[in-house]
Design an enzyme around this catalytic site. Structure first.
Site, PDB file in Angstrom:
ATOM      1  N   LYS A   1     -10.648  -0.805  10.231  1.00 33.56           N
ATOM      2  CA  LYS A   1     -10.682  -1.989   9.382  1.00 33.56           C
ATOM      3  C   LYS A   1     -10.989  -3.259  10.173  1.00 33.56           C
ATOM      4  CE  LYS A   1      -7.503  -0.047   5.947  1.00 33.56           C
ATOM      5  NZ  LYS A   1      -8.412   0.107   4.799  1.00 33.56           N
TER       6      LYS A   1
ATOM      7  N   HIS B   1       0.862  -1.180   0.000  1.00 30.62           N
ATOM      8  CA  HIS B   1       0.000   0.000   0.000  1.00 30.62           C
ATOM      9  C   HIS B   1       0.898   1.229   0.000  1.00 30.62           C
ATOM     10  CE1 HIS B   1      -2.838   2.954   1.698  1.00 30.62           C
ATOM     11  NE2 HIS B   1      -3.819   2.137   1.356  1.00 30.62           N
TER      12      HIS B   1
ATOM     13  N   ASP C   1       2.816  -4.692   8.122  1.00 27.82           N
ATOM     14  CA  ASP C   1       1.591  -3.922   7.921  1.00 27.82           C
ATOM     15  C   ASP C   1       0.429  -4.902   8.057  1.00 27.82           C
ATOM     16  OD1 ASP C   1      -0.652  -2.652   6.967  1.00 27.82           O
ATOM     17  OD2 ASP C   1       0.277  -1.901   5.130  1.00 27.82           O
TER      18      ASP C   1
ATOM     19  N   CYS D   1      -4.834   2.420  -3.730  1.00 27.85           N
ATOM     20  CA  CYS D   1      -3.586   2.899  -3.117  1.00 27.85           C
ATOM     21  C   CYS D   1      -2.449   1.908  -3.299  1.00 27.85           C
ATOM     22  CB  CYS D   1      -3.787   3.231  -1.634  1.00 27.85           C
ATOM     23  SG  CYS D   1      -4.889   4.622  -1.338  1.00 27.85           S
TER      24      CYS D   1
ATOM     25  N   GLN E   1      -4.755  -5.371   6.868  1.00 22.59           N
ATOM     26  CA  GLN E   1      -5.729  -6.261   6.238  1.00 22.59           C
ATOM     27  C   GLN E   1      -5.724  -7.671   6.823  1.00 22.59           C
ATOM     28  OE1 GLN E   1      -7.917  -5.304   3.923  1.00 22.59           O
ATOM     29  NE2 GLN E   1      -7.109  -3.235   3.730  1.00 22.59           N
TER      30      GLN E   1
END
Length: 404
Positions: free
Chosen positions: A223, A120, A197, A361, A200
């Site tokens: 999220k 991202h 990261d 993104c 997600q």
């Protein structure tokens, strides 16, 4: 899992869009919020509203306890060793920027940082800015045509110069689940630190930061069924202690004179100013909601949704999927020959169906596939096969209209 009982806890899922029942397939962008989270935020403002860490009065003490209890809830969910290893931030982007600035201050022009080709923008741009500021070199793990990282090439660019590896756990654009444990183990052998990261991943799979042995883990509240404007950076205590503060202000100080300031202990050292108190408390409520679920059942249900939708979509003439990794989660990116993704997304919205269109993104991914963007359907545990059927029927109606 009793999906209907779970759905009943999310008020927005009963809403109608353009007179149609909402079918919400944009969970990769943000998830919906259960009543327990909404009510907890409301209760804070209605009954506990006060600033924290500084007041001796009752409301301040109650608000402080609620905020710090949320930190402990998150620590326990992540399997972190200490609660002060959990830093509250504005979100994943803020967490990554914190590391890029503070850990980045320890780097020199001789050092290298590794990211991947599927990141991202928030896990690309901060490292580019760091390299411009410090003169470091940024190196890239390539991605193959299936949307999988070329880990053999990762090992060739990894060296004693590597000081940090920053990679996504799950791709927001492709759904690829990366073997981050392998990346962490290899990076540690050359003395490099690793940031994952998790924007997600944490809402789909159980994450234990000590088992992963990652040095940093970043994610956003919105999220994973929590509020916007709040997120978390997990960091190992000894590494966080070695880093200078990201921002200066109230709460991150131990003593201030006009000549010199000494900094507070973790986690306050990295939490300058009045924080998003309601957001932190609401995020704690979101993790309490997650604790009420069977995450293995969640993963199984979402895998069934992914398989069901993939099979149904594959019957549509002219469809092209992007992201065919062997190990992926409930994200489907696709294009349909003869149509523009924006047009498809706009017409789906008229039918009450929310999907995301564009580059998500992740422009370097789209550049590699030589496309401007995709249509992305991303599922959560409150989605159903019946909603996928509605989605497919809508596409079957839309596509001939756009090709005429």
């Amino acid at each position: 899992m009793n999906i209907q009982e779970i759905r009943s806890q999310f008020p927005i899922l009963s809403e109608k869009i353009h007179g149609k029942p909402l079918v919400y397939f944009d969970n990769g962008a943000t998830t919906q919020k259960p009543s327990s989270v909404i009510q907890r935020i409301n209760d804070y403002y209605a009954k506990e509203n006060a600033n924290i860490h500084r007041g001796v009065h009752t409301l301040s003490q109650e608000a402080t306890s609620a905020y710090e209890n949320a930190r402990t809830t998150i620590q326990q969910y992540l399997g972190a060793k200490e609660s002060h290893e959990i830093l509250f931030t504005k979100g994943t982007t803020d967490s990554i920027n914190l590391v890029a600035f503070s850990f980045g201050e320890l780097l020199t022009a001789e050092d290298e940082i590794i990211i991947s080709a599927m990141e991202h923008h928030s896990n690309i741009v901060p490292w580019q800015m760091l390299c411009e500021r410090k003169g470091c070199k940024l190196r890239i793990i390539p991605m193959n045509e299936n949307g999988e990282l070329a880990l053999d090439q990762f090992e060739t660019i990894l060296s004693a110069k590597t000081k940090l590896v920053a990679v996504t756990h799950i791709s927001n654009a492709l759904g690829t689940v990366n073997d981050v444990k392998h990346i962490i183990d290899k990076a540690h052998k050359v003395g490099a630190k690793v940031l994952i990261d998790g924007a997600q991943s944490i809402q789909h799979i159980q994450v234990n930061v000590q088992e992963l042995d990652c040095d940093f883990y970043a994610f956003s509240g919105h999220k994973l069924f929590g509020p916007t404007g709040i997120g978390v950076l997990y960091g190992k205590e000894e590494i966080l202690n070695s880093m200078p503060p990201y921002q200066g202000g109230g709460d991150m100080i131990k003593e201030v004179t006009l000549e010199k300031t000494t900094y507070n202990e973790l986690p306050h050292k990295f939490e300058a100013g009045t924080p998003n108190i309601a957001g932190g408390i609401g995020l704690g409520a979101a993790f309490e909601f997650l604790n009420s679920l069977d995450m293995e059942a969640v993963l199984q249900h979402e895998q069934e949704l992914l398989d069901y939708a993939t099979e149904a979509l594959s019957k549509i003439e002219g469809i092209q999927f992007y992201g065919r990794a062997k190990n992926k989660t409930s994200v489907i990116s696709f294009l349909i020959e003869g149509t523009h993704p924006y047009d498809v997304g706009t017409l789906l919205d008229k039918m009450g169906i929310a999907v995301r269109t564009g580059h998500h993104c992740t422009q370097p991914i789209m550049d590699q596939f030589c496309i401007p963007g995709t249509i992305r359907a991303s599922f959560a545990f409150y989605n159903t096969k019946e909603e996928i059927d509605i989605f497919i029927k809508a596409l079957e109606r839309i596509i001939p209209m756009l090709k005429d």
